[in-house]
Each structure stands twice: as structure tokens, then as C-alpha cells.
Design an enzyme around this catalytic site. Structure first.
Site, PDB file in Angstrom:
ATOM      1  N   GLU A  54       0.838  -1.207   0.000  1.00 31.85           N
ATOM      2  CA  GLU A  54       0.000   0.000   0.000  1.00 31.85           C
ATOM      3  C   GLU A  54       0.870   1.253   0.000  1.00 31.85           C
ATOM      4  O   GLU A  54       1.988   1.250   0.530  1.00 31.85           O
ATOM      5  CB  GLU A  54      -0.898  -0.017   1.253  1.00 31.85           C
ATOM      6  CG  GLU A  54      -1.813   1.194   1.359  1.00 31.85           C
ATOM      7  CD  GLU A  54      -2.911   1.016   2.402  1.00 31.85           C
ATOM      8  OE1 GLU A  54      -2.851   0.059   3.202  1.00 31.85           O
ATOM      9  OE2 GLU A  54      -3.840   1.850   2.409  1.00 31.85           O
ATOM     10  N   ASN A 200     -12.522  -1.390  -0.843  1.00 29.54           N
ATOM     11  CA  ASN A 200     -11.778  -1.896   0.311  1.00 29.54           C
ATOM     12  C   ASN A 200     -12.471  -1.456   1.585  1.00 29.54           C
ATOM     13  O   ASN A 200     -12.817  -0.279   1.738  1.00 29.54           O
ATOM     14  CB  ASN A 200     -10.350  -1.334   0.310  1.00 29.54           C
ATOM     15  CG  ASN A 200      -9.593  -1.684   1.584  1.00 29.54           C
ATOM     16  OD1 ASN A 200      -9.173  -2.823   1.761  1.00 29.54           O
ATOM     17  ND2 ASN A 200      -9.429  -0.707   2.487  1.00 29.54           N
ATOM     18  N   GLU A 201     -12.702  -2.391   2.471  1.00 25.16           N
ATOM     19  CA  GLU A 201     -13.298  -2.081   3.781  1.00 25.16           C
ATOM     20  C   GLU A 201     -14.445  -1.079   3.633  1.00 25.16           C
ATOM     21  O   GLU A 201     -14.417   0.011   4.212  1.00 25.16           O
ATOM     22  CB  GLU A 201     -12.218  -1.615   4.768  1.00 25.16           C
ATOM     23  CG  GLU A 201     -11.189  -2.708   5.031  1.00 25.16           C
ATOM     24  CD  GLU A 201     -10.268  -2.471   6.220  1.00 25.16           C
ATOM     25  OE1 GLU A 201     -10.243  -1.368   6.768  1.00 25.16           O
ATOM     26  OE2 GLU A 201      -9.561  -3.439   6.599  1.00 25.16           O
ATOM     27  N   TYR A 268      -6.822  -8.637  11.588  1.00 26.53           N
ATOM     28  CA  TYR A 268      -5.505  -8.308  12.147  1.00 26.53           C
ATOM     29  C   TYR A 268      -5.408  -8.842  13.574  1.00 26.53           C
ATOM     30  O   TYR A 268      -6.383  -8.780  14.339  1.00 26.53           O
ATOM     31  CB  TYR A 268      -5.298  -6.790  12.166  1.00 26.53           C
ATOM     32  CG  TYR A 268      -4.971  -6.232  10.790  1.00 26.53           C
ATOM     33  CD1 TYR A 268      -3.690  -6.317  10.278  1.00 26.53           C
ATOM     34  CD2 TYR A 268      -5.960  -5.641  10.003  1.00 26.53           C
ATOM     35  CE1 TYR A 268      -3.383  -5.814   9.017  1.00 26.53           C
ATOM     36  CE2 TYR A 268      -5.656  -5.144   8.745  1.00 26.53           C
ATOM     37  CZ  TYR A 268      -4.362  -5.233   8.253  1.00 26.53           C
ATOM     38  OH  TYR A 268      -4.067  -4.751   7.010  1.00 26.53           O
ATOM     39  N   GLU A 324      -6.130  -9.211   3.852  1.00 23.33           N
ATOM     40  CA  GLU A 324      -5.314  -8.472   4.830  1.00 23.33           C
ATOM     41  C   GLU A 324      -5.304  -9.274   6.119  1.00 23.33           C
ATOM     42  O   GLU A 324      -6.372  -9.528   6.705  1.00 23.33           O
ATOM     43  CB  GLU A 324      -5.865  -7.066   5.094  1.00 23.33           C
ATOM     44  CG  GLU A 324      -5.657  -6.112   3.930  1.00 23.33           C
ATOM     45  CD  GLU A 324      -6.071  -4.672   4.243  1.00 23.33           C
ATOM     46  OE1 GLU A 324      -5.949  -4.253   5.416  1.00 23.33           O
ATOM     47  OE2 GLU A 324      -6.529  -3.989   3.312  1.00 23.33           O
ATOM     48  N   GLN A 371       2.066  -6.162   5.633  1.00 24.48           N
ATOM     49  CA  GLN A 371       2.221  -5.876   4.226  1.00 24.48           C
ATOM     50  C   GLN A 371       3.612  -6.298   3.762  1.00 24.48           C
ATOM     51  O   GLN A 371       4.428  -6.678   4.591  1.00 24.48           O
ATOM     52  CB  GLN A 371       1.993  -4.403   3.974  1.00 24.48           C
ATOM     53  CG  GLN A 371       0.577  -3.929   4.328  1.00 24.48           C
ATOM     54  CD  GLN A 371       0.285  -2.510   3.820  1.00 24.48           C
ATOM     55  OE1 GLN A 371       1.057  -1.898   3.101  1.00 24.48           O
ATOM     56  NE2 GLN A 371      -0.863  -1.962   4.230  1.00 24.48           N
TER      57      GLN A 371
HETATM   58  O1  AHR Z   1      -3.016  -2.384   6.233  1.00 21.24           O
HETATM   59  C1  AHR Z   1      -3.312  -1.153   6.802  1.00 21.24           C
HETATM   60  C2  AHR Z   1      -4.798  -0.800   6.709  1.00 21.24           C
HETATM   61  O2  AHR Z   1      -5.536  -1.734   7.432  1.00 21.24           O
HETATM   62  C3  AHR Z   1      -5.395  -0.871   5.336  1.00 21.24           C
HETATM   63  O3  AHR Z   1      -5.180   0.293   4.606  1.00 21.24           O
HETATM   64  C4  AHR Z   1      -6.848  -1.065   5.617  1.00 21.24           C
HETATM   65  O4  AHR Z   1      -7.508  -1.770   4.598  1.00 21.24           O
HETATM   66  C5  AHR Z   1      -6.855  -1.800   6.946  1.00 21.24           C
HETATM   67  O5  AHR Z   1      -7.716  -1.231   7.842  1.00 21.24           O
END
Ligand code: AHR
Length: 513
Positions: A54, A200-201, A268, A324, A371
Site C-alpha cells: 500500500e 476496500n473495507e 488483524y 489483509e 504488508q
Molecule cells: O493495512 C493497513 C490498513 O488496514 C489498510 O489500509 C486497511 O484496509 C486496513 O484497515
């Protein structure tokens, strides 16, 4: 007779490794893994090993792109050291340009002569985006590392026609204005785009939509995504849910499922909470165990989201892309956005998560760790001309034989390790028949102190590599880049069959003969 273990250690590794083995000899746990080679599962798609890059912090600029005039050795502006490291990993796909960034990005800003491209504030992550790395640079980069493009389109702030025109610009063959523009900008032949993410999201930075609104938007936007005739199939990926929000997946599948090829899921691993995520390097055994336990919640989330998908798509036509995932720690003071160190703990959680993906290959056809370089749980860290490979990189390297392999169910009997409020099974495992015809086994020992004797139940010998280090937070630095690096590993069966000694806090990947 016990299994004969032979550690083939280099001189440097021996120096650090002996202390570890000696102190662990006293305490050891026993576990068994039973590989059922009669029940092969759906193939582990190589794309399960994809990456995410990103425009954020030093993820692209400094991390991948230094520009052709940089003193840092480069090929057409791409860092040679990073390109070489990624080529070795056989990265199957790279998702770009975001993330949240994607929904503020206009691809038209990133084409044409670099010195004439507009500069805008990076809406989500701060700083100024000068668009030096745009569509041509990304597509060339993907070709250079031998990978596939996974573009993330802007559904949050762009019209569907403009989103579709991006695909026409890249893949078109007709003599249209956009393909002429591409040719004038230096690319005669179309590139191939294998994956196209629509938004995205959408529940957050992509537009704060409800699931119902998101489903309606996806149905509309995906209609206008069409690749050129030479492209081959283009997989359209709807931006999906996060963590345990199963309702979002349910609604997306119910209202838009028939229009979609894949939907995404983000998860995450946060050790504490979003306000206090915890340190990447400064943690105790309770912190270590919390991170591993929370990373392993991925399994439960996948079960729930897949069940929701099954309710609307029994044939399993729509794939689930976990595009992600990874550890998210507190940033280091003064460091670029979302820059974090990467320790042996990251290796353990990465391997554990990959093992989970291998158990859900009926739906999980692509995943992208967040990432690739210099951001979150990165493969690679850079500092000016210097580069270091992280423990997570080494896990992806060790796991290369699993790309395209056929997974087998593995029954695991293991004691657990408890510290603080969390408890985790000491031994985790995955097994598969590789494209090379070999039987591959990966073992994760999540115990910070005790090695494990793991009875495998088949095979005469095992050969591969082990990744461990002398502390739970050992990590590689620019001055000491090999503190955590794989070492050769081999074992031979004794009278009781093949038993592998798996060091404390380690990942072992072997082929079994
Ligand atoms: O990876 C960092 C961020 O995490 C990304 O931009 C987003 O999609 C997620 O919330």
C-alpha cells in the site's frame, strides 16, 4: 531406541544454538501428529501466499521504488535487493495500491511522464503522494518479480465508469483512446490483470456503508469491470467483512453473491486493543501467548464466515480471500507510518495462520499478509541502501513447497502452554503433497521454553529447515541481519518410527521419506 536427531548447524548458528538446546534439554513435551494421506483436500492455491503493498509509510517509496536515478542499486527504479528477495519467495500475486489508500486513489494521476504527474495529500496516511509509482510502475514491478497483479479499485470515491476504464487502459487491445494513451506512455502490449478488487473495507475507510449498501454498490460496480480479450479470466473480488462480523458476509452473499467471484475478509492480530496494541519487540511470555492465541482465532472466524457463504452458495463457487492479515503492533516512536519490527513471535503467528489457511482450502483461495515491505508484519525492512529479511520472510520461504500442494488432514495431540490469560496448544502442524511429489510437514512449537518430541507415525527420515532463535523477541536488524535465520534440519527414524525434536519457539518444515 529414540529417533536419531542430527542438527546440521553452521559454525555461527552453532554458537547461538547450543545454549538454546542445552537449557531446553531438561524440559520437553511430547506430542503426536497423524497425517491422513487417504483424505487429500482441495489444493492450496499458490495465491494463498500473496502479498499486499500500500502507498503508506515506506511501503512503496524507499521499500520498493527508489527511482532510476537513485544511488541505491535498482532496475528501472525498483530496488534490486528487494526484487531479488521477492523473486526467491515466488510471490504469486501482489495487491495494490491499498488498503484504505485505494478508495482515495485516481489511477489517472499515476500515468504519463513522472515529472508531470500531480501530487496530492495521501488522504488516509499523511504526507504527499507524488504518484511517481503508478500503474506502469506497478505492472512492470509485478512482471519483474514474476507475480500476478491484484488491483484494488476505488469504489468509495470514484464513478464505476472510471474504475472500469482503469482495466481497459491496462488490458485493452482495441484501438481506443485509452489503449493509445497506454502505448504513448510506453507500453505497447496489454498487461494481464488476474484479480480486481472492488473497493476496500466498505464498512469503514471505504465509505462507511452498511452491508446492504455495500452489496448494492458491488452489484453495480462489478458490472463495469471488463478485461481485454487477451487477458484471460479476471476475478472480481468484492470488499467483504472483518474479524467476526459474519452478518456482513451473510448479507453480501445473499444480496450480491450471484455477481461475485470472491469476497474478502480482513483480520488483524491485535494483542491488547486498538488503543494499546502492544509492542512488536517488548513483550513477555503472556504477551507472546496472547498474540499466538489471537492469531489462531483466524480458524474460528473462517469457520463462521465459510458457514455463512455455504448458506448461499452450496457449490462453493465464490471464493474467500483473506486479503489483509497479520500482526499489528504499536508503531515505534519517530518511525514511518505503521513501521514495526518483526520477531520470532511473528514467525510463529505467520506459520500458525498459514496452517489454518491450509485447512480451509475449499473456500480460501487467496490471502495477502499485510504488508510486503516496511509496513506492519513485513517480509522485508529497508533503511536507505540496507535491507533485512524478517522472520516472517523466512517462514514464507520455508513454506514455499506448500504453494500448489495438496493438503492432508492432520490429527494433533499436544499439551498446551499457558501464560497470562491465554493458553495455546504447543504443537501445531500442517502436511501436504507438494507439486514435487514429496510429503511436506510443517511443525510449529509455540512453547517459549520447552522443546517437543513429536511422533509422526510414518516415514523413515525427514529433511528440511528449522527457524528459531535464543529469545522470544529475537529479531533481525540492519547490523545483525541473521539473528533469526533458517538452519538445516534432519532426522532419521528409530525403532519406534519417526520422531522429530522440535525446538522451543520454532518452526520446522521438512519433507518426509
Ligand atoms: O493495512 C493497513 C490498513 O488496514 C489498510 O489500509 C486497511 O484496509 C486496513 O484497515
Amino acid at each position: 531406541m529414540r529417533t536419531l536427531i542430527r542438527w546440521a548447524l553452521g559454525a555461527a548458528a552453532l554458537a547461538s544454538g547450543i545454549g538454546v538446546m542445552a537449557t531446553e534439554a531438561a524440559a520437553q513435551v511430547e506430542a503426536t501428529v497423524a497425517i491422513d494421506t487417504e483424505q487429500p483436500g482441495p489444493v492450496i492455491e499458490p495465491a494463498v501466499y500473496a502479498q499486499f503493498a500500500e502507498h503508506l509509510g515506506k511501503g512503496i517509496y524507499d521499500g520498493v521504488w527508489v527511482g532510476p536515478d537513485s544511488p541505491i542499486p535498482n532496475t528501472q527504479g525498483f530496488r534490486n535487493d528487494v526484487v531479488e528477495a521477492l523473486r526467491r519467495l515466488e510471490v504469486p500475486a501482489v495487491r495494490w495500491p491499498g488498503g484504505c489508500f485505494a478508495d482515495s486513489y485516481d489511477w489517472r494521476d499515476g500515468i504519463g511522464p513522472r515529472d508531470q504527474r500531480p501530487a496530492h495529500p495521501n488522504f488516509f496516511w499523511g504526507g504527499v503522494e507524488d504518484n511517481a509509482f503508478g500503474t506502469h510502475e506497478f505492472m512492470d514491478f509485478v512482471e519483474l518479480i514474476g507475480s500476478e497483479a491484484y488491483l484494488a479499485g476505488n469504489m468509495g470515491s470514484m464513478e464505476p465508469r472510471s474504475m472500469g476504464q482503469w482495466v481497459e487502459y491496462i488490458t485493452g487491445t482495441a484501438d481506443s483512446t485509452l489503449t493509445q494513451q497506454r502505448r504513448a506512455n510506453g507500453r505497447e502490449r496489454p498487461w494481464r490483470v488476474k484479480y480486481f478488487g472492488v473497493g476496500n473495507e466498505t464498512w469503514g475507510c471505504g465509505g462507511n456503508m452498511t452491508a446492504e449498501t455495500s452489496a448494492a454498490m458491488h452489484s453495480r460496480y462489478q458490472t463495469f469491470i471488463k478485461a481485454g480479450p487477451e487477458n484471460g479470466p479476471l476475478i472480481r473480488v468484492a470488499s467483504g467483512s472483518q474479524g467476526d462480523d459474519v452478518n456482513f458476509t451473510e448479507v453480501l452473499m445473499r444480496d450480491a453473491g450471484k455477481h461475485l467471484d470472491a469476497i474478502s475478509l480482513h483480520y488483524y492480530t491485535i494483542r491488547h486493543n486498538w488503543d494499546k496494541k502492544g509492542s512488536a519487540t517488548d513483550f513477555d511470555e503472556a504477551g507472546w501467548t496472547a498474540s499466538i492465541a489471537k492469531a489462531r482465532q483466524m480458524d474460528d472466524y473462517l469457520v463462521q464466515h465459510i458457514a455463512a457463504m455455504d448458506r448461499h452458495d452450496r457449490e462453493k463457487r465464490v471464493a474467500l480471500y483473506v486479503d489483509e492479515w497479520g500482526n499489528w503492533f504499536d508503531g515505534e516512536p519517530g518511525a514511518p507510518a505503521l513501521y514495526q519490527q518483526n520477531t520470532l513471535l511473528d514467525a510463529i503467528t505467520a506459520a500458525s495462520t498459514l496452517n489454518i489457511f491450509h485447512r480451509h482450502t475449499d473456500r480460501v483461495k487467496l490471502t495477502a499478509i499485510a504488508q510486503m515491505v516496511n509496513v506492519l508484519q513485513a517480509m522485508i525492512l529497508t533503511d536507505g541502501p540496507r535491507m533485512v529479511l524478517t522472520p516472517t520472510y523466512h517462514v514464507f520461504d520455508l513454506y514455499r513447497p506448500f504453494q500448489g500442494a495438496v493438503p492432508y488432514p492432520v490429527g494433533i495431540a499436544s499439551p498446551s502452554f499457558k501464560a497470562g490469560e491465554f493458553s495455546v496448544p504447543v504443537i501445531d502442524a500442517t502436511a501436504a503433497r507438494g507439486k514435487d511429489g514429496k510429503l511436506w510437514l510443517a511443525l510449529v512449537n509455540a512453547d517459549p521454553r520447552r522443546s517437543a518430541e513429536v511422533a509422526v507415525g510414518l516415514g523413515r527420515s525427514a529433511t528440511g529447515r528449522v527457524l528459531t532463535a535464543d529469545r522470544i523477541n529475537s529479531h533481525n536488524t540492519f547490523d545483525n541481519p541473521n539473528a533469526v535465520a533458517p538452519r538445516p534440519y534432519s532426522a532419521r527414524a528409530g525403532r519406534d518410527g519417526l520422531t522429530l525434536e522440535v525446538p522451543a519457539r520454532s518452526v520446522v518444515v521438512v519433507s518426509i521419506d
